[in-house]
Design a protein around this motif. Structure first.
Motif, PDB file in Angstrom:
ATOM      1  N   TYR A  96       0.848  -1.193   0.000  1.00 34.60           N
ATOM      2  CA  TYR A  96       0.000   0.000   0.000  1.00 34.60           C
ATOM      3  C   TYR A  96       0.879   1.238   0.000  1.00 34.60           C
TER       4      TYR A  96
ATOM      5  N   TRP B 276       0.471   5.755  -0.533  1.00 35.26           N
ATOM      6  CA  TRP B 276      -0.341   6.921  -0.873  1.00 35.26           C
ATOM      7  C   TRP B 276       0.601   8.019  -1.305  1.00 35.26           C
TER       8      TRP B 276
ATOM      9  N   GLN C 106      -3.948   6.829  -4.046  1.00 34.88           N
ATOM     10  CA  GLN C 106      -3.723   5.653  -3.200  1.00 34.88           C
ATOM     11  C   GLN C 106      -3.649   4.414  -4.069  1.00 34.88           C
TER      12      GLN C 106
ATOM     13  N   PRO D 237     -11.215   8.336  -1.283  1.00 35.60           N
ATOM     14  CA  PRO D 237     -10.555   7.716  -0.126  1.00 35.60           C
ATOM     15  C   PRO D 237     -11.295   6.508   0.437  1.00 35.60           C
ATOM     16  N   ALA D 238     -12.574   6.349   0.105  1.00 36.00           N
ATOM     17  CA  ALA D 238     -13.314   5.235   0.696  1.00 36.00           C
ATOM     18  C   ALA D 238     -13.109   3.934  -0.076  1.00 36.00           C
TER      19      ALA D 238
ATOM     20  N   MET E 221      -9.181   0.596   0.103  1.00 35.82           N
ATOM     21  CA  MET E 221      -8.983  -0.322   1.220  1.00 35.82           C
ATOM     22  C   MET E 221      -9.993  -1.464   1.205  1.00 35.82           C
ATOM     23  N   LYS E 222     -11.140  -1.192   0.581  1.00 35.73           N
ATOM     24  CA  LYS E 222     -12.125  -2.270   0.475  1.00 35.73           C
ATOM     25  C   LYS E 222     -11.602  -3.347  -0.475  1.00 35.73           C
TER      26      LYS E 222
ATOM     27  N   ARG F 193      -8.395  -3.849  -0.929  1.00 37.81           N
ATOM     28  CA  ARG F 193      -7.191  -4.435  -0.325  1.00 37.81           C
ATOM     29  C   ARG F 193      -7.515  -5.779   0.338  1.00 37.81           C
ATOM     30  N   ARG F 194      -8.646  -5.830   0.971  1.00 42.24           N
ATOM     31  CA  ARG F 194      -9.036  -7.088   1.620  1.00 42.24           C
ATOM     32  C   ARG F 194      -9.241  -8.196   0.598  1.00 42.24           C
TER      33      ARG F 194
ATOM     34  N   ARG G 129     -20.539  -0.960  -4.472  1.00 34.87           N
ATOM     35  CA  ARG G 129     -20.087   0.381  -4.116  1.00 34.87           C
ATOM     36  C   ARG G 129     -20.793   1.437  -4.973  1.00 34.87           C
TER      37      ARG G 129
END
Ligand SMILES: Cc1cc2nc3c(=O)[nH]c(=O)nc-3n(C[C@H](O)[C@H](O)[C@H](O)COP(=O)(O)OP(=O)(O)OC[C@H]3O[C@@H](n4cnc5c(N)ncnc54)[C@H](O)[C@@H]3O)c2cc1C
Ligand code: SF4
Lengths: 422, 67
Positions: free
Chosen positions: A324, A326, A335, A377-378, A381-382, A384-385, A403
């Protein structure tokens, strides 16, 4: 295990000593750093530290913390110069430090343009001292800033330059900036961000010569003869792992210190951070071989992991991670998670044509391996999992659809509320 | 055990969310939503990972672990 020695007193080194102390390791701990400074945070150095009116204090911890809570012996100001893996010793100045477990976290040095050493007005950004010098240079009546290299650090410096009202030009050797980091199409999308903010970007150009007068940079001459006049020249052409001190140590050096999947480079010797090259099992199916990351998150993570392995090699297990990073450009944030390998990139939100906001995902071997977001920004990371769980491409598209609906619903509610209050 | 967020430091990176999605979520505007302040025993491991992974060191833990 009685004595843990950590070479490199920055993020990975700090996290190394903190992790074992938190676990209750009660042996001796020594942290060796080439710089005089206490460990400090590098990401702000090309961002807030340059831009803000008052410079923030980038140090992670106070000096007392090392002597007190952490009970760590700090040896700052002199680089380690040699490693003997048979005798288990590290040479620092005229001292020989014995270790039972060793963590190598010496990071990387900024690459420089040959022939510019000592030239006034030419800067790199890697250390706090670099940032202090550049900060002053950007303010001292400067009007023109030229950045060689359209990588992340160069791009951030360019952003700050614009914020300070300078004329900014970026010179990039590749046809598409950041093609290796984010792929061709996304590299083009990010380049739009610069143009949108008034930064000139020349791609596919070679710097032929740095023109100076009276020991000060005046211009940059390109391969085609064009001269670009400048007051300040920032060289952002990447970093080279700090492995010089390990020549002859018997460790395998190949653009970093090469380690196995547990970060072990030799018995009792573990690597962490920007200097570490290891096979990341999460991606070896789609990107065979080893990888070396230059990201905050993995450096922090590997620091802790390497130290735990060093004090208790029997507990060592493979280290895998979803990379990861940014980067802050102008008023926005880029990001990226995962790797930019693969056969397909799909924009799943927003529009990349003008440089964002948008979110894109990367496919390799039928699964999702990466995600990039600009000013959303939201989102990343979703994903990433999903990447970490080796989820399929279809799963990723399903999340993208979910989403999309969530965002639409939010927008609808916001519009309704606005209608009600109007 | 309670999660303490230093709101001045948090810049909405979302590393915490990627490690403990039931606890942390970054909103569309980049602000952090804390779904719970209290950390249950089965959440503890991932919350600790999230605390360590925050690039701005905005997170910390306070108080004892609930039985
Ligand atoms: C300007 C800048 C901006 C960045 N921005 C971002 C960002 O936005 N997002 C992101 O994810 N990452 C970013 N990074 C990357 C991130 O900061 C690095 O990945 C991280 O600092 C790596 O930590 P490290 O401890 O491995 O190495 P380093 O931070 O490089 O530290 C290594 C330390 O070891 C010391 N050392 C070297 N040789 C020796 C020796 N022989 N003996 C003793 N000590 C030695 C060095 O002096 C240095 O202090 C940025 C980096 C820079 C420079
Ligand atoms: S990782 Fe840190 S900065 Fe990012 S959202 Fe979580 S608390 Fe905020």
């Amino acid at each position: 295990m009685t004595h843990l020695v950590v070479v490199g007193a920055s993020l990975a080194g700090l996290r190394a000593v903190e992790a074992v102390r938190r676990d209750g390791f009660d042996g001796e701990v020594t942290l060796i750093g080439a710089e005089e400074h206490l460990p400090y945070d590098r990401p702000p150095l090309s961002k807030e530290y340059l831009a803000a009116e008052e410079c923030p204090d980038p140090r992670y911890r106070e000096e007392e913390t090392f002597a007190g809570d952490l009970d760590v012996e700090l040896l700052l100001g002199t680089p380690a110069s040699a490693l003997d893996t048979a005798a288990r010793t590290v040479t620092v100045g005229d001292r020989t430090v014995s270790y039972d477990g060793l963590v190598i976290a010496t990071g990387a040095h900024a690459r420089t343009l040959p022939g510019t050493e000592g030239l006034e007005g030419v800067h790199t950004v890697r250390t706090l001292d670099d940032a202090i010098a550049l900060r002053a240079a950007l303010r001292g009546g400067t009007s023109r800033l030229t950045v060689v290299g359209a990588g992340f650090i160069g791009s951030e410096v360019a952003s700050v330059g614009r914020r300070l009202g300078l004329e900014v030009t970026i010179l990039e050797a590749l046809e598409t900036p950041l093609a290796r980091a984010v792929g061709e199409r996304m590299g083009r999308a990010l380049t739009h961000l610069h143009r949108r903010h008034g930064t000139e970007v020349h791609t596919g150009v070679a710097v032929e010569e740095v023109v100076s007068r009276d020991g000060r940079v005046r211009a940059v001459r390109l391969g085609d003869g064009t001269e670009i006049t400048t007051d300040v020249l920032v060289v952002g052409i990447g970093a080279r792992p700090a492995t010089d001190w390990l020549e002859g140590s018997g460790l395998t050096l190949d653009d970093g210190v090469v380690a196995d999947e547990t970060l072990a480079a030799a018995p009792g010797v573990y690597v962490a951070g920007d200097v570490a090259r290891w096979p990341n099992a999460l991606f070896t199916d789609v990107a065979p071989g080893t990888m070396r990351l230059e990201h905050w998150t993995s450096a922090a993570d590997q620091g802790g992991r390497a130290a735990r392995h060093a004090v208790d090699p029997a507990s060592a297990r493979p280290y895998e991670t979803v990379p990861y990073f940014w980067s802050d450009w102008y008023d926005g944030r880029v990001q990226f998670v995962g790797i930019a390998a693969g056969d397909h990139v799909e924009v799943v939100a927003g529009d990349d044509a003008e440089g964002g906001p948008f979110t894109a995902i990367y496919r390799a071997g039928g699964r999702i391996v990466g995600a990039l977001a600009v000013d959303m920004p939201a989102e990343v990371m979703k994903y990433r999992r999903l990447i970490g769980a080796r989820k399929s491409w279809d799963d990723a598209l399903e999340l993208a659809e979910q989403r999309r609906q969530q965002r639409a619903e939010k927008a609808r509610q916001a519009a309704e509320q606005q209608g009600a209050s109007a | 055990m309670r999660i303490v967020v230093d709101w001045d430091k948090c810049t909405g990176m979302g590393m915490c969310e990627s490690l403990a999605p039931d606890v942390f979520e970054v909103d569309d505007d980049g602000s952090l939503i804390l779904h719970t302040e209290e950390v249950s025993q089965d959440q503890e491991a991932e919350v600790r990972e999230a605390v360590a992974a925050c690039p701005t060191e905005a997170l910390s833990l306070e108080g004892p672990i609930d039985a």
